[in-house]
Design a protein around this motif. Structure first.
Motif: not given
Length: 610
Positions: A504-523
Motif C-alpha cells: 500500500e504505497p499510501w493508504g487512504y482507507t485508514p486516513l478516512e477513518c481518522v478524519a471521521r474520528g474512528v480508530p483504525a488499524i494499518t500496517s
C-alpha cells in the motif's frame, strides 16, 4: 484571488492527472481533496488538466460559456485554450465542481486517434517505448499525452509573454508520456512527476509473497514483459527520468522507485485529506450514534430472522479497498478474525463482533433472500408502528377517563387484526437458515478467495460464532437498498477500521477513518502506517494502530493483529468514546493545509532546475 508570498512566486502551476474529473481509483481522492488547499495557496495561478470523457465529466465539470471565455482574455490559460481551438482541437475549459472550484482543461483523447500510428512510432523511435495494437487504455494515454504536451507548450508560450514561468506536475504513468516529449522539444517548463505506486511493483506484490525481500534482485524488463505491461512501465520510467523533480508518496515506495525505475526520488509527498473540524466533541459522537443505528437496522434484517443477539454489546468492524486479497491484507484480516472468534468463545466474554468486508467484485444481482429479509423487517417495523399508535391513543384515552390508577393490559388495546398481522409477519420472516456471509450473487463464486477462506475456516455466521461476517462486494452508497447511506456515513457508524495491507504505497482507507474520528488499524508496509510511526508519537493512544509486517511471517502478523483486536473488543464503552475523541483530536495533522508544504518544497526545487 492573489496567492500568498509563501508559494513559489512568478510561476503558474498546472497539475495533469488521468483522474481529473474522471474517478477511476485513489488518485482521484488525492487530487480532489488537495484542491482547496492548493487553490488557497496558488489562487488564479493554478489549473488542472485531465481527459475528457463525457459520461464521467458531466456531473463534475462546468464549462465556461463563450461570453465568459471572451471576458477571460487576460487569462493565459484561456488564451492557450483559444490557441489550440484555432488549431482545430476540441478543448473543454471551465471549472471542476469541487470545493475550491478550480479551473480545469479537459482534452478528449479520441480526437488524436487519427495520429495514433505516428504517435506510437515517435514513442519507439525517440524514446524506445514500444506499443501494442489491442490495448485501448494505452491508445488513450498515448493520445492524451500528445494533447497534454500541446497544451503545456501553448500555455508556456503565453506565460513567457507575461514574464511568468510554468510548473507542470504530472501524476502517474497514464499522463507521463508527455514528459519525455516536452524535454526532447526543449519546452521551457519545469516538470514534476509523481508515481503514487510503481506499476510493476503492484503486479509483483500481488504475485510474490516475499516481494520486499526479492525487490533488490528484480529484472524489471523481464518482469514487465512477463506481466505484459512493458509499454506502461517504459512510459513510467521515461517520465521519472525526464522530470526535473521526481517524487513519490511514501518512504516505502522510495525503495521501489530506486530498484524498479532506477531513479532516487527527490522528495516524498505524503497524502492528506480535508479534515472537517467540529466545534464540539459531542457532534461527531452524535454522528457516530446516528449512523450506527442505520447499520444496526441492516444487522437486524440480516441476522435476526435466523437468531438474535444484543446490539448494545455488538461492535462493528470493517475493511475496504480494491479487491487485492493479498495486497490489501484481506487474508491477514480474515485469519486474525478467525483467531479472535475462537478467543472470544473460549473466554466467555459477552458480545458480538460483526466484520463488514466492502470491496468491488463482479456480481449478477443482490441475493434475493437478503433483499427479502430487509423488506420483511420493514414490514415488521410498519406493523409495530401501527400497533404503537393504536395502543398510544387508546392508552391515553383510558388514562384520562379511568378512575383506576393501574396500567391496563396493553394487549387488550390492540385490535385482533393487528395481532394477527403481527404474528403472520413474524412467521413469514423467521427462518432456520444461517444468515448468508455475502450479500450478492458473484459471477465467479467458487474462485473468490474471501469466500474460500470463510468456508475453509467455517466462519459462516453460525449461531455460536462470536465474529459474524458480512461480505458486501459493491460500493456503499445512498442508492443501495441494503445500507442506503454514503460510504463516509458508514465509516462513522462503525467502531474500527482494519487495513493491515501488505502492499500500500499510501493508504487512504485508514486516513478516512481518522478524519471521521474512528480508530483504525494499518500496517508498517503501508505509506500511511510508515508515516504514522515516524511522525505521530504515541499513535496507539490516539487510536491509530500499526501492525508490524516488515521482516515478519504471516503467522506472527496475524497473532499481533488478533491481539490488537482483542484489546479493542475488551474495552468498555467509556474507553471507546475517549479513544474516538483522541482520534478526532489528532486528525488535524493529516489535513492538506499541513501537508501541502511538501508539494511547495518540491515545486521550489523544480524551479531551481533547468
Amino acid at each position: 484571488m492573489p496567492a500568498p508570498e509563501a508559494v513559489v512566486p512568478g510561476a503558474l502551476l498546472v497539475e495533469v492527472a488521468w483522474e481529473v474529473c474522471n474517478q477511476v481509483g485513489g488518485i482521484y481522492t488525492v487530487i480532489r481533496s488537495k484542491v482547496p488547499a492548493t487553490v488557497e495557496g496558488w489562487g488564479d495561478r493554478y489549473c488542472l488538466v485531465g481527459p475528457y470523457f463525457p459520461q464521467t465529466a458531466q456531473a463534475e465539470f462546468e464549462p465556461l460559456s463563450d461570453t465568459q471565455m471572451a471576458a477571460a482574455y487576460a487569462d493565459p490559460v484561456a488564451r492557450a485554450v483559444k490557441k489550440l481551438r484555432q488549431q482545430g482541437l476540441d478543448v473543454c475549459y471551465g471549472h471542476w465542481l469541487v470545493t475550491g472550484k478550480p479551473r480545469v482543461v479537459l482534452l478528449s483523447p479520441y480526437q488524436a486517434y487519427p495520429q495514433l500510428n505516428q504517435l506510437k512510432s515517435d514513442l519507439w523511435e525517440q524514446h524506445g517505448i514500444p506499443s501494442q495494437d489491442n490495448d485501448d487504455l494505452l491508445h488513450q494515454v498515448t493520445a492524451f499525452g500528445h494533447l497534454a504536451k500541446l497544451f503545456v507548450q501553448a500555455l508556456e508560450a503565453e506565460l513567457a509573454e507575461a514574464n511568468l514561468q510554468l510548473l507542470a506536475h504530472f501524476h502517474e504513468w497514464m499522463v507521463g508520456s508527455a514528459i519525455p516529449a516536452l524535454r526532447r522539444e526543449q519546452t521551457k517548463a519545469h516538470l514534476v512527476f509523481t508515481t503514487h505506486a510503481t506499476l510493476l511493483g503492484r503486479y509483483l506484490a500481488m504475485n510474490d509473497p516475499n516481494f520486499y525481500d526479492h525487490l533488490l534482485y528484480v529484472d524489471w524488463e523481464r518482469e514487465a514483459r512477463h506481466f505484459n505491461i512493458e509499454t506502461a512501465v517504459r512510459m513510467e520510467r521515461a517520465a521519472a527520468h525526464g522530470a526535473h523533480v521526481f517524487t513519490t508518496v511514501s518512504e516505502l515506495t522510495v525503495r521501489e522507485c530506486i530498484y524498479l525505475l532506477d531513479r532516487i526520488p527527490d522528495a516524498v509527498l505524503p497524502n492528506g485529506l480535508n479534515i472537517e473540524r467540529f466545534v464540539a466533541l459531542h457532534e461527531f459522537q452524535n454522528l457516530h450514534q446516528q449512523y450506527k443505528q442505520r447499520i444496526q437496522e441492516f444487522v437486524m434484517a440480516h441476522f435476526f430472522q435466523s437468531y438474535s443477539f444484543d446490539l448494545d454489546k455488538t461492535l462493528y468492524l470493517f475493511t475496504s479497498g480494491r479487491y487485492e486479497y493479498h495486497n490489501k491484507g484481506f487474508d491477514l484480516t480474515l485469519e486474525a478474525l478467525a483467531r479472535l472468534n475462537y478467543r472470544i468463545q473460549q473466554s466467555g466474554l459477552e458480545g458480538q463482533v460483526v466484520l463488514f468486508i466492502i470491496t468491488k467484485r463482479p456480481y449478477h444481482s443482490i441475493n434475493a433472500d437478503v433483499l427479502q429479509s430487509r423488506a420483511m423487517l420493514d414490514e415488521v417495523q410498519d406493523t409495530c408502528r401501527a400497533i404503537e399508535q393504536q395502543v398510544g391513543e387508546r392508552l391515553f384515552y383510558q388514562a384520562a377517563s379511568s378512575t383506576e390508577y393501574q396500567l391496563p393490559n396493553l394487549s387488550d388495546l390492540v385490535d385482533d387484526y393487528w395481532k394477527l398481522r403481527y404474528r403472520r409477519t413474524l412467521q413469514s420472516w423467521k427462518t432456520s437458515r444461517l444468515p448468508p456471509v455475502i450479500t450478492h450473487n458473484l459471477v465467479d463464486d467458487h474462485n473468490d478467495e474471501i469466500l474460500d477462506f470463510l468456508r475453509r475456516a467455517n466462519l459462516v455466521n453460525n449461531r455460536h460464532d462470536r465474529v459474524k461476517v458480512v461480505y458486501h462486494p459493491d460500493f456503499v452508497s445512498p442508492t443501495s437498498p441494503l445500507f442506503g447511506m454514503e460510504y463516509g456515513q458508514f465509516v462513522r457508524g462503525c467502531h474500527l477500521g482494519v487495513f493491515p495491507s501488505y502492499y500500500e504505497p499510501w493508504g487512504y482507507t485508514p486516513l478516512e477513518c481518522v478524519a471521521r474520528g474512528v480508530p483504525a488499524i494499518t500496517s508498517d508496509l503501508s505509506g500511511f502506517g510508515d508515516y504514522v510511526q515516524q511522525h505521530v508519537p504515541e499513535h496507539e493512544q490516539k487510536g491509530i494502530f500499526v501492525v508490524r509486517r516488515k521482516e515478519r511471517s504471516f503467522d506472527e502478523a496475524a497473532d499481533e493483529l488478533c491481539d490488537m483486536l482483542w484489546r479493542f473488543v475488551i474495552q468498555n464503552r467509556r474507553e471507546r468514546i475517549t479513544q474516538r475523541n483522541q482520534v478526532e483530536s489528532s486528525s488535524e495533522q493529516f489535513d492538506w493545509h499541513q501537508l501541502r508544504q511538501y508539494y511547495d518544497r518540491a515545486y521550489a526545487l523544480a524551479m531551481e532546475r533547468e
